[in-house]
Design a protein around this motif. Structure first.
Motif, mmCIF file in Angstrom:
data_model
loop_
_atom_site.group_PDB
_atom_site.id
_atom_site.type_symbol
_atom_site.label_atom_id
_atom_site.label_comp_id
_atom_site.label_asym_id
_atom_site.label_seq_id
_atom_site.Cartn_x
_atom_site.Cartn_y
_atom_site.Cartn_z
ATOM 1 N N GLN A 1 0.812 -1.205 0.000
ATOM 2 C CA GLN A 1 0.000 0.000 0.000
ATOM 3 C C GLN A 1 0.851 1.263 0.000
ATOM 4 O OE1 GLN A 1 -2.523 -0.426 3.406
ATOM 5 N NE2 GLN A 1 -3.681 -2.169 2.555
ATOM 6 N N GLN A 2 2.066 1.183 0.543
ATOM 7 C CA GLN A 2 2.957 2.347 0.616
ATOM 8 C C GLN A 2 3.756 2.540 -0.668
ATOM 9 O OE1 GLN A 2 3.100 4.648 2.959
ATOM 10 N NE2 GLN A 2 1.538 3.634 4.236
ATOM 11 N N GLY A 3 3.521 1.696 -1.682
ATOM 12 C CA GLY A 3 4.213 1.872 -2.962
ATOM 13 C C GLY A 3 5.548 1.162 -3.031
ATOM 14 N N LEU A 4 5.607 -0.067 -2.491
ATOM 15 C CA LEU A 4 6.845 -0.843 -2.508
ATOM 16 C C LEU A 4 7.249 -1.162 -3.944
ATOM 17 C CD1 LEU A 4 8.907 -2.438 -0.718
ATOM 18 C CD2 LEU A 4 7.445 -4.433 -1.129
ATOM 19 N N THR A 5 8.515 -0.949 -4.269
ATOM 20 C CA THR A 5 9.074 -1.312 -5.571
ATOM 21 C C THR A 5 10.292 -2.184 -5.356
ATOM 22 O OG1 THR A 5 10.579 0.578 -5.696
ATOM 23 C CG2 THR A 5 8.311 0.906 -6.476
ATOM 24 N N ARG A 6 10.830 -2.685 -6.450
ATOM 25 C CA ARG A 6 11.996 -3.564 -6.348
ATOM 26 C C ARG A 6 13.205 -2.831 -5.779
ATOM 27 N NH1 ARG A 6 11.593 -8.186 -9.320
ATOM 28 N NH2 ARG A 6 13.852 -8.260 -9.610
ATOM 29 N N ASP A 7 13.274 -1.514 -5.998
ATOM 30 C CA ASP A 7 14.449 -0.749 -5.548
ATOM 31 C C ASP A 7 14.241 -0.110 -4.181
ATOM 32 O OD1 ASP A 7 15.834 -1.317 -7.895
ATOM 33 O OD2 ASP A 7 14.929 0.387 -8.941
ATOM 34 N N THR A 8 13.061 -0.296 -3.602
ATOM 35 C CA THR A 8 12.814 0.282 -2.269
ATOM 36 C C THR A 8 13.659 -0.440 -1.224
ATOM 37 O OG1 THR A 8 10.540 0.806 -2.900
ATOM 38 C CG2 THR A 8 11.081 0.834 -0.550
ATOM 39 N N HIS A 9 14.331 0.327 -0.340
ATOM 40 C CA HIS A 9 15.139 -0.265 0.733
ATOM 41 C C HIS A 9 14.233 -0.611 1.912
ATOM 42 C CE1 HIS A 9 18.502 1.335 -1.580
ATOM 43 N NE2 HIS A 9 19.301 0.556 -0.860
ATOM 44 N N VAL A 10 14.391 -1.845 2.402
ATOM 45 C CA VAL A 10 13.559 -2.340 3.507
ATOM 46 C C VAL A 10 14.455 -2.953 4.577
ATOM 47 C CG1 VAL A 10 11.556 -2.736 2.025
ATOM 48 C CG2 VAL A 10 13.233 -4.576 2.388
ATOM 49 N N TRP A 11 13.841 -3.130 5.754
ATOM 50 C CA TRP A 11 14.572 -3.757 6.881
ATOM 51 C C TRP A 11 13.571 -4.357 7.846
ATOM 52 C CZ3 TRP A 11 14.495 -3.316 12.167
ATOM 53 C CH2 TRP A 11 15.536 -3.929 12.859
ATOM 54 N N THR A 12 13.937 -5.481 8.474
ATOM 55 C CA THR A 12 13.150 -6.105 9.533
ATOM 56 C C THR A 12 14.098 -6.796 10.492
ATOM 57 O OG1 THR A 12 11.297 -7.560 10.028
ATOM 58 C CG2 THR A 12 12.846 -8.316 8.349
ATOM 59 N N ASN A 13 13.592 -7.236 11.628
ATOM 60 C CA ASN A 13 14.420 -7.898 12.637
ATOM 61 C C ASN A 13 15.139 -9.101 12.042
ATOM 62 O OD1 ASN A 13 13.639 -6.104 14.583
ATOM 63 N ND2 ASN A 13 11.941 -7.356 15.307
ATOM 64 N N GLY A 14 16.402 -9.238 12.348
ATOM 65 C CA GLY A 14 17.201 -10.347 11.846
ATOM 66 C C GLY A 14 18.060 -9.978 10.663
ATOM 67 N N MET A 15 17.806 -8.827 10.025
ATOM 68 C CA MET A 15 18.614 -8.381 8.897
ATOM 69 C C MET A 15 19.785 -7.546 9.394
ATOM 70 S SD MET A 15 15.565 -7.362 6.184
ATOM 71 C CE MET A 15 16.738 -6.567 5.097
ATOM 72 N N GLU A 16 20.940 -7.731 8.776
ATOM 73 C CA GLU A 16 22.131 -7.012 9.194
ATOM 74 C C GLU A 16 22.073 -5.544 8.797
ATOM 75 O OE1 GLU A 16 25.499 -8.968 7.660
ATOM 76 O OE2 GLU A 16 25.254 -10.789 8.867
ATOM 77 N N GLY A 17 21.371 -5.230 7.751
ATOM 78 C CA GLY A 17 21.277 -3.852 7.304
ATOM 79 C C GLY A 17 20.148 -3.707 6.289
ATOM 80 N N TRP A 18 19.983 -2.490 5.789
ATOM 81 C CA TRP A 18 18.939 -2.232 4.802
ATOM 82 C C TRP A 18 19.288 -2.926 3.480
ATOM 83 C CZ3 TRP A 18 14.572 0.799 5.811
ATOM 84 C CH2 TRP A 18 14.552 1.449 7.052
ATOM 85 N N LYS A 19 18.261 -3.453 2.816
ATOM 86 C CA LYS A 19 18.439 -4.112 1.525
ATOM 87 C C LYS A 19 17.320 -3.676 0.579
ATOM 88 C CE LYS A 19 20.691 -8.334 3.192
ATOM 89 N NZ LYS A 19 20.642 -9.821 3.212
ATOM 90 N N LYS A 20 17.601 -3.808 -0.722
ATOM 91 C CA LYS A 20 16.551 -3.574 -1.702
ATOM 92 C C LYS A 20 15.513 -4.687 -1.597
ATOM 93 C CE LYS A 20 19.318 -1.074 -5.131
ATOM 94 N NZ LYS A 20 19.774 -1.046 -6.521
ATOM 95 N N ALA A 21 14.269 -4.335 -1.869
ATOM 96 C CA ALA A 21 13.195 -5.328 -1.756
ATOM 97 C C ALA A 21 13.426 -6.503 -2.685
ATOM 98 C CB ALA A 21 11.846 -4.662 -2.064
ATOM 99 N N SER A 22 14.049 -6.274 -3.841
ATOM 100 C CA SER A 22 14.308 -7.363 -4.783
ATOM 101 C C SER A 22 15.309 -8.367 -4.238
ATOM 102 C CB SER A 22 14.823 -6.783 -6.112
ATOM 103 O OG SER A 22 16.022 -6.036 -5.889
ATOM 104 N N GLU A 23 16.087 -7.987 -3.176
ATOM 105 C CA GLU A 23 17.087 -8.874 -2.596
ATOM 106 C C GLU A 23 16.531 -9.675 -1.420
ATOM 107 O OE1 GLU A 23 20.324 -6.401 -1.526
ATOM 108 O OE2 GLU A 23 20.739 -5.701 -3.550
ATOM 109 N N VAL A 24 15.286 -9.442 -1.052
ATOM 110 C CA VAL A 24 14.681 -10.109 0.092
ATOM 111 C C VAL A 24 13.730 -11.177 -0.414
ATOM 112 C CG1 VAL A 24 13.332 -9.819 2.191
ATOM 113 C CG2 VAL A 24 14.884 -7.989 1.436
ATOM 114 N N THR A 25 14.004 -12.429 -0.116
ATOM 115 C CA THR A 25 13.213 -13.546 -0.632
ATOM 116 C C THR A 25 11.769 -13.475 -0.170
ATOM 117 O OG1 THR A 25 15.220 -14.895 -0.587
ATOM 118 C CG2 THR A 25 13.121 -16.059 -0.803
ATOM 119 N N GLU A 26 11.556 -13.043 1.088
ATOM 120 C CA GLU A 26 10.210 -13.033 1.651
ATOM 121 C C GLU A 26 9.286 -12.071 0.899
ATOM 122 O OE1 GLU A 26 10.068 -12.885 6.032
ATOM 123 O OE2 GLU A 26 12.269 -12.871 5.917
#
Length: 427
Positions: A386-411
Motif C-alpha cells: 500500500q505504501q508503494g513498494l518497488t523492487r528498488d525500495t530499501h527495507v529492513w526487519t528484525n534479523g537483517m544485518e542492514g537495509w536491503k533492496k526489496a528485490s534482494e529479500v526472498t520473503e
C-alpha cells in the motif's frame, strides 16, 4: 550595731558580669588593686563560669549560682594578712568570667586548593568552605593556653586560629578518604560530622569544643567544571555525529532561504563536510576497531574503560558501567585483555544486558521501508504494498544485518511479482 560594724559593712562587694555583646568569650572583673573583700557576693549566671586566680595560680572555678566569698569557701587562699584597722582583711585575687554559650556562624574555607587523587578523575584540585560553631568547655585550660592576662578576650582573637586548625585537619582527612568526588555532595552532613569528631581532640587542647561543622560546598577549578559540563552536554545530546549533521543541514537550509547572501563555495564545502561525516560514520559502524586507541590505557586493578563518541572514558567499576550508558556494542577494555572488545563478548558483563524474550510464534513480522528520504514503519507485508513498494525500495526487519533492496529479500518476492511491470516506452 557599733561604729566598726557599720564601717566594715561598706566593704561588702557584689561581683557579677552582665554581657551586652555577642562576641566576648572572657572578661576580667576589675577591682582596685584586685582587692576583693571578705564576704563579697559572687553571682554567676546561666551560660557563665567564674575562675579565681590568686598569685598567678587558679584558685577555684565557680559554676552558675550565688556565692559568699570567705576563707571557708576558698580554702586554697589560706594565707591572708591582717588589715591595720583590725577588720577581716581583703584578699587579692583576679576573677575571670567565661561565656559558655555556643558561638555560631563562623566561616571556614580553603585559602589554597587541596590536591587529592580521585578514583574516577585522577589528581584534582578542590576548594571547600562552610561554617562552624564552638563553645568554651574547659575555662581553666583556655585561660592557661590562650587568654592569659587578657582582660577582654573576644571571638576575633581566636577565630583565625580555630579556622586554621579546621583547615589542616580537613585537608588531611579528605586526602585519606576514598569517597568519589561525584558522591561527596550527597554526604556533606555525614562528612562534616566525621571531620568534627576528628578535629575535636585538637580543640580540646585549648579548652574549646567544636559543636558543629557544616560543609556548604566542595568545588573544582573552573576549567575542570567546564570540561565536566561539556561531558554532560555530550551525554544529553546523544549521538554527536547525527547532531552535527543536523546542525549543518539547518545552516544550509537557512542559507538557501536568503538568495542574496548565498555563497556557492561555502555551500559546496559544507556539503562535502556532511558527506565526509556520513562516510566516517559508516566506516565506524562497519569497523569500530579502526577507531579505537592504538595503545590501551594504563592498567588499573579491577577497573574497566569504555570507548564512546570517539572518547576513552574510565576507569569504572563494573557497577558503574551501566551508569555510563553501556550497550552490548560498546567497546570495553581492562587489564589482562589483549585488545578492545564489544561488551557483549565479555562473559562477566553479560548480566548487565537483560535478555529480551523472543516474539510469540503468532506475532507478525514488522517491516520498515525507506521512501523519499523518510523511514516508514513498522508495517506488515500488506501495508508495504500500500505504501508503494518497488523492487528498488530499501527495507529492513528484525534479523537483517542492514537495509536491503526489496528485490534482494526472498520473503518479499511474492509482493513484487504481483506488481505489474512498468508500461513500455512509446517510440
Amino acid at each position: 550595731m557599733g561604729f566598726f560594724d557599720k564601717f566594715s559593712s561598706q566593704f561588702i562587694d557584689i561581683i557579677e558580669w552582665l554581657d551586652s555583646s555577642d562576641n566576648t568569650i572572657s572578661y576580667r572583673f576589675e577591682r582596685h588593686k584586685n582587692e576583693i573583700k571578705m564576704g563579697a557576693k559572687l553571682t554567676v549566671r546561666p551560660g557563665q563560669v567564674a575562675v579565681f586566680v590568686n598569685e598567678g595560680k587558679i584558685a577555684d572555678v565557680f559554676s552558675p549560682g550565688m556565692y559568699e566569698l570567705s576563707t571557708q569557701n576558698l580554702p586554697i587562699i589560706s594565707t591572708l594578712k591582717g588589715w591595720k584597722y583590725g577588720f577581716n582583711s581583703p584578699f587579692k585575687a583576679e576573677v575571670y568570667f567565661f561565656n559558655t554559650k555556643v558561638f555560631t556562624n563562623f566561616k571556614w574555607g580553603t585559602a589554597n586548593p587541596i590536591t587529592i587523587r580521585d578514583s574516577e578523575l585522577g589528581p584534582v584540585r578542590l576548594r571547600a568552605f562552610g561554617n562552624y560553631s564552638f563553645r568554651v568547655n574547659n575555662p581553666s585550660k583556655l585561660l592557661q593556653e590562650l587568654v592569659s592576662t587578657d582582660g577582654l578576650f573576644q571571638t576575633d582573637e581566636i577565630s583565625d586560629h580555630l579556622r586554621n586548625m579546621i583547615m589542616t585537619s580537613f585537608a588531611s582527612w579528605v586526602g585519606e578518604d576514598q569517597t568519589p568526588l561525584f558522591d561527596l555532595a550527597s554526604h556533606y552532613r555525614s562528612l562534616g560530622e566525621q571531620v568534627r569528631q576528628a578535629i575535636q581532640r585538637d580543640f580540646a587542647q585549648v579548652g574549646i569544643e567544636l559543636t558543629q561543622l557544616l560543609i556548604e560546598n566542595i568545588s573544582l577549578p573552573p576549567e575542570v567544571e567546564k570540561a565536566l559540563d561539556k561531558r554532560t552536554s555530550i551525554g544529553l545530546l546523544g549521538n554527536m555525529q547525527e547532531y552535527t549533521q543536523y546542525q549543518t543541514a539547518q545552516a544550509i537550509e537557512k542559507s538557501a532561504q536568503k538568495p542574496g547572501t548565498s555563497n556557492a563555495g561555502m555551500e559546496l564545502g559544507m556539503g562535502m563536510a556532511i558527506a565526509n561525516q556520513m562516510m566516517n560514520g559508516m566506516q565506524y559502524q562497519s569497523s569500530p576497531q579502526q577507531q579505537l586507541p592504538v595503545t590501551p590505557p594504563p592498567p588499573s586493578q579491577g577497573k574497566w574503560y569504555i570507548y564512546q563518541n570517539n572518547q576513552q572514558l574510565g576507569p569504572f567499576s563494573i557497577n558503574q558501567l551501566s551508569q555510563q550508558g553501556l550497550t552490548p556494542q560498546t567497546q570495553v577494555w581492562k587489564a589482562g585483555m589483549n585488545t578492545w572488545k564489544a561488551a557483549s563478548e565479555i562473559p562477566e558483563l553479560t548480566f548487565l544486558f537483560p535478555v529480551a524474550p523472543p516474539p510469540p510464534p503468532s506475532m507478525e513480522k514488522q517491516w520498515y521501508m525507506y521512501l523519499n528520504g523518510e523511514r516508514i514503519g513498522p508495517l506488515n507485508q500488506e501495508q508495504l504494498s500500500q505504501q508503494g513498494l518497488t523492487r528498488d525500495t530499501h527495507v529492513w526487519t528484525n534479523g537483517m544485518e542492514g537495509w536491503k533492496k526489496a528485490s534482494e529479500v526472498t520473503e518479499l518476492a511474492s509482493l513484487l511479482n504481483s506488481t505489474p511491470p512498468p508500461p513500455p516506452q512509446l517510440v
